[in-house]
Structure formats: C-alpha cells, structure tokens
Design an enzyme around this catalytic site. Sequence first.
Site, PDB file in Angstrom:
ATOM      1  N   GLY A  35      53.791  16.892  46.640  1.00 20.66           N
ATOM      2  CA  GLY A  35      53.098  15.673  47.105  1.00 20.66           C
ATOM      3  C   GLY A  35      53.465  15.032  48.088  1.00 20.66           C
ATOM      4  N   LEU A  36      52.782  14.019  48.779  1.00 18.28           N
ATOM      5  CA  LEU A  36      53.357  13.252  49.867  1.00 18.28           C
ATOM      6  C   LEU A  36      54.665  12.360  49.090  1.00 18.28           C
ATOM      7  CD1 LEU A  36      50.036  11.778  51.305  1.00 18.28           C
ATOM      8  CD2 LEU A  36      51.518  13.331  52.368  1.00 18.28           C
ATOM      9  N   SER A  37      55.289  11.905  50.236  1.00 17.63           N
ATOM     10  CA  SER A  37      56.328  10.839  49.968  1.00 17.63           C
ATOM     11  C   SER A  37      55.742   9.672  49.284  1.00 17.63           C
ATOM     12  CB  SER A  37      56.966  10.504  51.226  1.00 17.63           C
ATOM     13  OG  SER A  37      58.108   9.453  51.116  1.00 17.63           O
ATOM     14  N   ALA A  38      56.242   9.109  48.303  1.00 13.98           N
ATOM     15  CA  ALA A  38      55.937   7.793  47.488  1.00 13.98           C
ATOM     16  C   ALA A  38      54.850   8.136  46.609  1.00 13.98           C
ATOM     17  CB  ALA A  38      55.492   6.909  48.509  1.00 13.98           C
ATOM     18  N   SER A  39      54.374   9.445  46.448  1.00 14.50           N
ATOM     19  CA  SER A  39      53.326   9.574  45.689  1.00 14.50           C
ATOM     20  C   SER A  39      53.411   9.454  44.051  1.00 14.50           C
ATOM     21  CB  SER A  39      52.508  11.201  45.803  1.00 14.50           C
ATOM     22  OG  SER A  39      53.629  12.066  45.780  1.00 14.50           O
ATOM     23  N   GLY A  40      54.953   9.710  43.960  1.00  8.24           N
ATOM     24  CA  GLY A  40      55.361   9.555  42.457  1.00  8.24           C
ATOM     25  C   GLY A  40      56.073  10.626  41.905  1.00  8.24           C
ATOM     26  N   LYS A  41      56.622  11.633  42.804  1.00  9.82           N
ATOM     27  CA  LYS A  41      57.238  12.948  42.413  1.00  9.82           C
ATOM     28  C   LYS A  41      58.366  12.508  41.600  1.00  9.82           C
ATOM     29  CE  LYS A  41      57.372  14.611  46.305  1.00  9.82           C
ATOM     30  NZ  LYS A  41      56.949  13.223  47.164  1.00  9.82           N
ATOM     31  N   SER A  42      59.313  11.738  42.203  1.00  5.76           N
ATOM     32  CA  SER A  42      60.575  11.167  41.449  1.00  5.76           C
ATOM     33  C   SER A  42      60.397  10.763  40.190  1.00  5.76           C
ATOM     34  CB  SER A  42      61.482  10.608  42.398  1.00  5.76           C
ATOM     35  OG  SER A  42      61.892  11.455  43.493  1.00  5.76           O
ATOM     36  N   SER A 109      57.489  19.494  49.766  1.00 13.27           N
ATOM     37  CA  SER A 109      57.244  20.989  49.840  1.00 13.27           C
ATOM     38  C   SER A 109      55.883  20.977  50.539  1.00 13.27           C
ATOM     39  CB  SER A 109      57.309  21.639  48.776  1.00 13.27           C
ATOM     40  OG  SER A 109      56.731  21.039  47.543  1.00 13.27           O
TER      41      SER A 109
END
EC number: 2.7.1.25
Length: 200
Positions: A35-42, A109
């Site tokens: 997903g996009l940066s700051a989408s909440g992946k981490s 990715s």
Amino acid sequence: MEKAVNNVVWQQYSITKEHRQQLNKHKSFVVWFTGLSASGKSTLSNALECKLHEMGIRTYLLDGDNVRQGLCKDLGFSEEDRKENIRRIAEVAKLFVDAGIVVITAFISPYRADREMARRLFKPGEFIEVYVKCPLHECERRDPKGLYRKARSGKISNFTGITAPYEEPEQPEIIVDTHKSNVEDAVERIISYLKTIKKD
C-alpha cells in the site's frame, strides 16, 4: 563470464519445512502488506505480529525502512532498485517460510509484476497479499514522516503516489481499508482469514 549459479547445485538436507512446521505446531507462510506510504502497513503488521505472538505463533516481521538500513542499504528508489529490493525481500521471506515461521512483510511494493514475482516463489496458499487501501489525500494528511511534503516540494524524487506510480493489487487475498476501519477490526479480519489456512 560464466554465472556462478551455473556451478551451483542445490544441497538436499534431511530436515524439511514440514518437519519444522510440525515442531512449531503451525503452518508457515508470508503475509505481504502492500500500500501507499502512510496507509498503515507498519501499524497493521506490528499489531498482527503481536496478536499472532499471543497465540503462540512463531513470527518475524520485515519492514521496508528497517530492511533498507541493512540488507538493502545499497539500493535507492528507482524502478530498478525497487525491483531488486522486493526480489531480496521475497527471497528472505521464502527462507523464513522454509524455516517454518510466519513472516510478515510491510513494503510499498508498488509494482504488480514485482509482487507476482514474489508470489511465484511460494506454494499455493503460502503467499497472502494484504492490500492496505487508503486514499492518497488521507495518506498525505497523515504523513507521519513528512515524506509527502518533501515529495511535493521536489526534495524527494520517485516518490510513490506523487512522482512514481502505485499499481493496486487486482486480486489480493485481503483488502483492508484503513480510511474506514480501525486497527483492531482489520487485524481480526486478517486473523480470521489465516485461521482458514491453518485448517487446510
């Protein structure tokens, strides 16, 4: 010049992935957050690992920023470098799965072809793609690292969503819309899906 791989033969060993899974008392696979940066992946990957740890599942989390401080510190953010970044991560994830461990990855990715390359390294059912969906404007509003502001001002080039593309997954196993759902609900959805794998 002859490639080294031409002179390399796979060495077979007695202990297999199945033996390690039996010892761990659970299957091994990769949960691939994209997903996009700051989408909440981490945030989601961390919460998922905590939940699985509580359940007695052996896990390891590979995070984009962390990996770029070691294994991939020689790579930039060009399309070519992003491809190599994902290739390395996919191969590392494959080793973890072979070790009988549930590996969680949190990487933008951005390219479908790279994610499909990663998927092909695993057996059916061992690669669970989780699309962390969030509108660009919301990611920019969050911007916890100030990266979108830098990208908009031209201080960062090849930034996904601004000056570089993000190709949405076409058939991910799970879609989590972090603009509409909270972390706890999202993790429960993922856990529910993973439980169906454990029963197979």
